[in-house]
Design an enzyme around this catalytic site. Structure first.
Site, PDB file in Angstrom:
ATOM      1  N   ARG A  24       0.817  -1.222   0.000  1.00 33.91           N
ATOM      2  CA  ARG A  24       0.000   0.000   0.000  1.00 33.91           C
ATOM      3  C   ARG A  24       0.850   1.272   0.000  1.00 33.91           C
ATOM      4  O   ARG A  24       0.443   2.291   0.558  1.00 33.91           O
ATOM      5  CB  ARG A  24      -0.973   0.003   1.196  1.00 33.91           C
ATOM      6  N   ARG A  28      -3.023   6.829   0.764  1.00 29.31           N
ATOM      7  CA  ARG A  28      -3.535   8.017   1.446  1.00 29.31           C
ATOM      8  C   ARG A  28      -2.574   8.698   2.420  1.00 29.31           C
ATOM      9  O   ARG A  28      -2.834   9.816   2.834  1.00 29.31           O
ATOM     10  CB  ARG A  28      -4.834   7.654   2.174  1.00 29.31           C
ATOM     11  N   ARG A  37      -5.963  12.014  -6.364  1.00 29.26           N
ATOM     12  CA  ARG A  37      -7.258  11.361  -6.174  1.00 29.26           C
ATOM     13  C   ARG A  37      -8.394  12.381  -6.205  1.00 29.26           C
ATOM     14  O   ARG A  37      -9.454  12.126  -6.779  1.00 29.26           O
ATOM     15  CB  ARG A  37      -7.292  10.588  -4.861  1.00 29.26           C
ATOM     16  N   ASP A  74      -6.678  -1.980  -8.028  1.00 27.39           N
ATOM     17  CA  ASP A  74      -7.251  -2.637  -6.855  1.00 27.39           C
ATOM     18  C   ASP A  74      -7.570  -4.081  -7.211  1.00 27.39           C
ATOM     19  O   ASP A  74      -7.813  -4.392  -8.385  1.00 27.39           O
ATOM     20  CB  ASP A  74      -8.527  -1.926  -6.392  1.00 27.39           C
ATOM     21  N   TYR A 152     -15.509 -10.846  -1.091  1.00 22.67           N
ATOM     22  CA  TYR A 152     -16.227  -9.617  -1.458  1.00 22.67           C
ATOM     23  C   TYR A 152     -17.398  -9.925  -2.393  1.00 22.67           C
ATOM     24  O   TYR A 152     -18.450  -9.296  -2.328  1.00 22.67           O
ATOM     25  CB  TYR A 152     -15.281  -8.625  -2.142  1.00 22.67           C
TER      26      TYR A 152
HETATM   27  O1  1CP Z   1       0.557   0.893  -3.312  1.00 21.35           O
HETATM   28  C1  1CP Z   1      -0.386   0.111  -3.358  1.00 21.35           C
HETATM   29  O2  1CP Z   1      -0.356  -0.997  -2.813  1.00 21.35           O
HETATM   30  C2  1CP Z   1      -1.591   0.583  -4.096  1.00 21.35           C
HETATM   31  C3  1CP Z   1      -2.301  -0.406  -4.935  1.00 21.35           C
HETATM   32  C4  1CP Z   1      -3.351  -1.212  -4.180  1.00 21.35           C
HETATM   33  C5  1CP Z   1      -3.306  -2.573  -3.877  1.00 21.35           C
HETATM   34  C6  1CP Z   1      -2.142  -3.518  -4.077  1.00 21.35           C
HETATM   35  C7  1CP Z   1      -4.613  -0.734  -3.741  1.00 21.35           C
HETATM   36  C8  1CP Z   1      -5.093   0.645  -3.826  1.00 21.35           C
HETATM   37  N1  1CP Z   1      -5.337  -1.804  -3.268  1.00 21.35           N
HETATM   38  C9  1CP Z   1      -4.566  -2.925  -3.322  1.00 21.35           C
HETATM   39  C10 1CP Z   1      -4.929  -4.289  -2.970  1.00 21.35           C
HETATM   40  C11 1CP Z   1      -6.138  -4.528  -2.136  1.00 21.35           C
HETATM   41  N2  1CP Z   1      -7.385  -3.947  -2.214  1.00 21.35           N
HETATM   42  C12 1CP Z   1      -6.214  -5.546  -1.161  1.00 21.35           C
HETATM   43  C13 1CP Z   1      -5.091  -6.506  -0.846  1.00 21.35           C
HETATM   44  C14 1CP Z   1      -4.010  -5.851  -0.068  1.00 21.35           C
HETATM   45  C15 1CP Z   1      -4.285  -5.646   1.402  1.00 21.35           C
HETATM   46  O3  1CP Z   1      -4.631  -6.616   2.077  1.00 21.35           O
HETATM   47  O4  1CP Z   1      -4.077  -4.508   1.855  1.00 21.35           O
HETATM   48  C16 1CP Z   1      -7.508  -5.531  -0.611  1.00 21.35           C
HETATM   49  C17 1CP Z   1      -8.055  -6.436   0.467  1.00 21.35           C
HETATM   50  C18 1CP Z   1      -8.244  -4.518  -1.298  1.00 21.35           C
HETATM   51  C19 1CP Z   1      -9.672  -4.181  -1.110  1.00 21.35           C
HETATM   52  C20 1CP Z   1      -9.837  -2.760  -0.757  1.00 21.35           C
HETATM   53  N3  1CP Z   1      -9.665  -1.732  -1.652  1.00 21.35           N
HETATM   54  C21 1CP Z   1     -10.086  -2.206   0.496  1.00 21.35           C
HETATM   55  C22 1CP Z   1     -10.185  -2.997   1.787  1.00 21.35           C
HETATM   56  C23 1CP Z   1     -11.559  -3.038   2.338  1.00 21.35           C
HETATM   57  C24 1CP Z   1     -11.663  -4.043   3.466  1.00 21.35           C
HETATM   58  O5  1CP Z   1     -12.449  -4.967   3.305  1.00 21.35           O
HETATM   59  O6  1CP Z   1     -10.937  -3.900   4.481  1.00 21.35           O
HETATM   60  C25 1CP Z   1     -10.133  -0.804   0.357  1.00 21.35           C
HETATM   61  C26 1CP Z   1     -10.437   0.226   1.394  1.00 21.35           C
HETATM   62  C27 1CP Z   1      -9.833  -0.537  -1.016  1.00 21.35           C
HETATM   63  C28 1CP Z   1      -9.669   0.797  -1.656  1.00 21.35           C
HETATM   64  C29 1CP Z   1      -8.266   1.137  -1.983  1.00 21.35           C
HETATM   65  N4  1CP Z   1      -7.434   0.386  -2.812  1.00 21.35           N
HETATM   66  C30 1CP Z   1      -6.226   1.045  -2.963  1.00 21.35           C
HETATM   67  C31 1CP Z   1      -6.293   2.248  -2.193  1.00 21.35           C
HETATM   68  C32 1CP Z   1      -5.213   3.279  -2.103  1.00 21.35           C
HETATM   69  C33 1CP Z   1      -7.558   2.281  -1.595  1.00 21.35           C
HETATM   70  C34 1CP Z   1      -8.112   3.380  -0.716  1.00 21.35           C
HETATM   71  C35 1CP Z   1      -8.909   4.278  -1.567  1.00 21.35           C
HETATM   72  C36 1CP Z   1      -8.732   5.675  -1.187  1.00 21.35           C
HETATM   73  O7  1CP Z   1      -9.255   6.036  -0.145  1.00 21.35           O
HETATM   74  O8  1CP Z   1      -8.063   6.412  -1.934  1.00 21.35           O
END
Ligand code: 1CP
Length: 344
Positions: A24, A28, A37, A74, A152
């Site tokens: 990640r 943010r 964003r 994502d 999901y």
């Molecule tokens: O640098 C990076 O890693 C950015 C790329 C990235 C990756 C690899 C994002 C951006 N998401 C992910 C993978 C991801 N997405 C996972 C697996 C990794 C982990 O376990 O952390 C999972 C479970 C998700 C699903 C997801 N997407 C969630 C989790 C929700 C939950 O059930 O807890 C959320 C909040 C997102 C949105 C998201 N994806 C990525 C970002 C930066 C965000 C936040 C969006 C924002 O507020 O800008």
């Protein structure tokens, strides 16, 4: 062509220091990310816009100094392109308005190459990143594991109890397997296309591995992840694959498969992972992400991990994603400490 230290480390080759990146890392905690964003309007628009997605992918390279970039996208774009209706509700995370409840719901989903081919914006993003990324840095592409995606698709959102998917697991396992198999086929083709577009390394995130009881983990998750590895390794034997199943220390004895790097989460002692898997796989990890709140604790942890792992067959990372309220200076400190302490 310049050597990519991160790719070398994934393949177990000697490197001048232990490379580092953060799960990640594009996100943010970076004000620069928040700005892009905001311009995009929302998170999914950002994923769909190759120019902006490329920009935020590269931000942590310059700002934090990591050795590898991870594609900005994502895991949930896969079910979205399979025909499920994904949205990100502010403050609540991802939502599917039409979760899968029966066989007809699965049959309606777009499968195979038709679904994978719809992810063109991801492949366009990869091509742009590769034009801009320094030659000695690697680009990591990724997918969610079939099980993590299925949670999901079945629950319709994130869950604490997994009760709907587990009800399916124990009362109608064939239906769950049908979902997992259909998602696995799309992932295989999607990852092939990511590699063809230019990614250097694949990471498979099984973020919700710990939801499955250990005796069932292979059947409902790991074997599908291994199937993806086998498929990719047959065609791309030189592309390293990182497996990251979060929270399964009791499964370490049973880990198998044709991949290169095992990602260790923060709750698994590095000593244990090294003892069980260190000979067969390069290990990645595993600082507790909340240590990033203190620079002193960060240095201590990097030092401890380095003492266990030495200076080969290891990649520094956090044991899960960086949190949004971590000061950027502390992320920079973590990365530079990993590079300093492991320098040969
Ligand atoms: O640098 C990076 O890693 C950015 C790329 C990235 C990756 C690899 C994002 C951006 N998401 C992910 C993978 C991801 N997405 C996972 C697996 C990794 C982990 O376990 O952390 C999972 C479970 C998700 C699903 C997801 N997407 C969630 C989790 C929700 C939950 O059930 O807890 C959320 C909040 C997102 C949105 C998201 N994806 C990525 C970002 C930066 C965000 C936040 C969006 C924002 O507020 O800008």
């Amino acid at each position: 062509m310049a050597n990519k230290i991160f790719v070398d480390a994934c393949l177990g080759k000697e490197t001048p220091y232990t490379p580092v990146w953060m799960m990640r890392q594009a996100g943010r905690y970076l004000p620069e990310y928040m700005k892009v964003r905001a311009e995009a309007g929302n998170f999914l628009n950002l994923c769909h816009d190759p120019k902006k997605a490329c920009e935020v992918t590269l931000q942590p390279m310059d700002i934090v100094g990591v050795d590898a970039a991870i594609l900005f996208s994502d895991i949930l774009v896969i079910p979205d392109e399979m025909g499920m209706d994904l949205s990100f509700v502010k403050g609540e995370g991802p939502k599917f308005s039409d979760p899968i409840t029966c066989e007809a719901d699965i049959d309606r989903l777009i499968g195979g190459d038709e679904a994978a081919s719809k992810l063109t914006y991801v492949f366009d993003t990869i091509k742009l990143i590769k034009q801009e990324l320094a030659e000695d840095k690697a680009l990591i592409g990724f997918t969610g594991a079939p099980w993590t995606l299925a949670t999901y698709m079945i629950e319709g959102q994130g869950t604490k109890t997994y009760n709907i998917c587990k009800k399916m697991m124990y009362s109608n396992p064939a239906l769950l397997h049908k979902i997992l198999a259909k998602v696995t086929e799309v992932i295989k083709l999607y990852m092939e296309k990511q590699i063809d577009a230019g990614i250097d390394v694949v990471q498979i995130f099984d973020s919700w591995a710990a939801a499955i009881e250990p005796s069932m983990y292979d059947e409902f998750s790991w074997k599908y992840m291994v199937e993806i590895c086998d498929h990719l390794k047959a065609k791309y034997p030189n592309t390293p694959i990182i497996m990251f199943p979060k929270g399964i220390p009791t499964f370490l004895d049973k880990v198998y498969g044709n991949f290169d790097v095992f990602g260790v989460d923060w709750a698994t002692p590095m000593e244990l992972a090294k003892e069980k898997l260190g000979e067969k796989y390069v290990l990645q990890g595993n600082m507790e992400p909340c240590r990033l709140y203190s620079q002193e604790e960060t240095t201590k942890s990097v030092d401890d991990i380095q003492k266990v792992m030495g200076t080969s067959r290891h990649i520094f990372n956090l044991g899960h994603g960086i949190l949004p309220d971590v000061p950027v200076a502390n992320a920079i400190h973590f990365v530079s400490e990993c590079q300093r302490i492991s320098k040969k």
